[in-house]
Design a protein around this motif. Structure first.
Motif, PDB file in Angstrom:
ATOM      1  N   GLU A   1      -7.310   6.619   3.391  1.00 16.87           N
ATOM      2  CA  GLU A   1      -8.477   6.441   2.518  1.00 16.87           C
ATOM      3  C   GLU A   1      -8.622   4.985   2.098  1.00 16.87           C
ATOM      4  O   GLU A   1      -9.730   4.429   2.152  1.00 16.87           O
ATOM      5  N   TRP A   2      -7.531   4.361   1.695  1.00 22.36           N
ATOM      6  CA  TRP A   2      -7.598   2.974   1.241  1.00 22.36           C
ATOM      7  C   TRP A   2      -7.958   2.030   2.388  1.00 22.36           C
ATOM      8  O   TRP A   2      -8.766   1.118   2.217  1.00 22.36           O
TER       9      TRP A   2
ATOM     10  N   LEU B   1      -8.827  -1.928  -4.556  1.00 22.18           N
ATOM     11  CA  LEU B   1      -8.267  -0.637  -4.194  1.00 22.18           C
ATOM     12  C   LEU B   1      -8.717   0.418  -5.197  1.00 22.18           C
ATOM     13  O   LEU B   1      -8.606   0.201  -6.417  1.00 22.18           O
ATOM     14  N   ALA B   2      -9.225   1.512  -4.692  1.00 21.25           N
ATOM     15  CA  ALA B   2      -9.588   2.652  -5.536  1.00 21.25           C
ATOM     16  C   ALA B   2     -10.526   2.243  -6.664  1.00 21.25           C
ATOM     17  O   ALA B   2     -10.388   2.718  -7.806  1.00 21.25           O
TER      18      ALA B   2
ATOM     19  N   LEU C   1       0.829  -1.203   0.000  1.00 22.80           N
ATOM     20  CA  LEU C   1       0.000   0.000   0.000  1.00 22.80           C
ATOM     21  C   LEU C   1       0.868   1.260   0.000  1.00 22.80           C
ATOM     22  O   LEU C   1       0.612   2.215  -0.746  1.00 22.80           O
TER      23      LEU C   1
ATOM     24  N   GLN D   1      -3.454   9.081   1.678  1.00 22.16           N
ATOM     25  CA  GLN D   1      -3.896   8.044   0.758  1.00 22.16           C
ATOM     26  C   GLN D   1      -4.053   6.704   1.461  1.00 22.16           C
ATOM     27  O   GLN D   1      -5.033   5.968   1.233  1.00 22.16           O
TER      28      GLN D   1
ATOM     29  N   CYS E   1      -5.543  -6.877  -4.600  1.00 23.50           N
ATOM     30  CA  CYS E   1      -6.242  -6.082  -3.603  1.00 23.50           C
ATOM     31  C   CYS E   1      -7.293  -5.201  -4.272  1.00 23.50           C
ATOM     32  O   CYS E   1      -7.033  -4.605  -5.324  1.00 23.50           O
TER      33      CYS E   1
ATOM     34  N   ALA F   1       1.038   4.294  -2.682  1.00 22.45           N
ATOM     35  CA  ALA F   1       0.745   5.657  -2.233  1.00 22.45           C
ATOM     36  C   ALA F   1       1.925   6.586  -2.500  1.00 22.45           C
ATOM     37  O   ALA F   1       1.732   7.767  -2.837  1.00 22.45           O
TER      38      ALA F   1
END
Length: 289
Positions: free
Chosen positions: A215-216, A242-243, A137, A212, A240, A141
């Motif tokens: 948020e994730w 994600l977003a 992550l 970031q 994953c 980021a």
């Protein structure tokens, strides 16, 4: 005899215990034996990219339990079994068979054909898995936080941002509930279009990365390991949610099953001038829910 397919590994699915058969035993000196099983839940350290350390745990054979002092990748091309730093090729190289070697005290009465049970320290595994998930992550980021620092088109990461992590990484180490990643910003990276001035405000970069990550993690996306097969040498990937997308990164380590298992993650940076450029060290700290 070591099977041609190598060791079957159960840790990608999260297993912390397994049963197998001893297929090879070798004296590796210093009063230690390397014990190879046909199947194991033990995650070994891979010398070619030793980011995640080996699991901790025990090997039970013939009614006796033995501490696993280390676990390393071994390989053979038909000749003697080579272990750890002596393996001259990357895991998965064609023509080679790859195994997990469990290193135990030489006093352990272990022979080929013996039935064996492996038990992994589940708490330590979970801490490393949290650190490894947070490491991925943080790398994504960081790429996003430095996206404006590039003056040329460059390869992109799994989310489409310029791949600073992949292009600048020198070393990565997974820690319990965290990681330490070392990047080099030198002539090669500058020629690719990266502007080192982006790191003049390193605290600002850290703040963007942390935002970031928050948020994730709040979104709690699912995490899984996809694999081409069950052998140690088969390719695996961290996947994953994600977003709003399914992010995929090649990875042989262990991970959490959801970002919901994390309460938070944050990074800190150290920037040091080195010959020809800068060294950036990113330390990631994960807090489990």
């Amino acid at each position: 005899m070591i099977p041609a397919s190598g060791t079957v590994v159960d840790y990608p699915g999260g297993a912390t215990a397994s049963r197998g058969t001893v297929v090879h035993v070798a004296d590796v000196g210093d009063g230690r034996l390397a014990v190879v099983l046909d199947r194991t839940a033990f995650h070994p350290v891979d010398t070619a990219w030793p980011d995640q350390p080996a699991d901790r745990g025990t090997l039970r054979v013939n009614g006796a339990e033995h501490d696993v002092l280390d676990a390393v990748v071994g390989a053979t091309d038909g000749g003697p079994l080579l272990l750890g730093p002596d393996v001259p090729v990357r895991t998965g190289t064609e023509g080679w068979t790859f195994v997990v070697a469990h290193v135990v005290d030489a006093a352990a009465p272990v022979s080929e054909g013996d039935a064996a049970e492996v038990t992994v320290d589940a708490a330590y595994r979970t801490a490393l898995s949290a650190g490894h998930t947070a490491c991925h992550l943080a790398s994504l980021a960081l790429d996003a936080a430095l996206a404006g620092a590039w003056r040329k088109e460059t390869p992109v990461d799994a989310l489409g941002a310029p791949a600073f992590d992949a292009l600048a990484i020198e070393e990565s180490r997974i820690l319990p509930d965290g990681s330490r990643d070392v990047y080099r910003i030198g002539k090669s990276l500058r020629r690719k279009g990266f502007d080192p001035a982006a790191l003049d405000d390193v605290e600002g970069v850290a703040a963007r990365v942390d935002a970031q990550l928050a948020e994730w993690i709040a979104a709690g996306g699912a995490v899984r390991i996809d694999r081409d097969g069950d052998a140690l040498a088969d390719r695996r990937a961290w996947v994953c949610e994600l977003a709003g997308a399914e992010v995929r990164i090649p990875c042989g380590g262990t991970h959490l099953t959801s970002l919901g298992e994390l309460a938070a993650a944050s990074v800190s940076f150290a920037v040091t001038p080195v010959e020809g450029g800068l060294e950036l060290v990113m330390t990631t700290t994960a807090e489990r829910a």
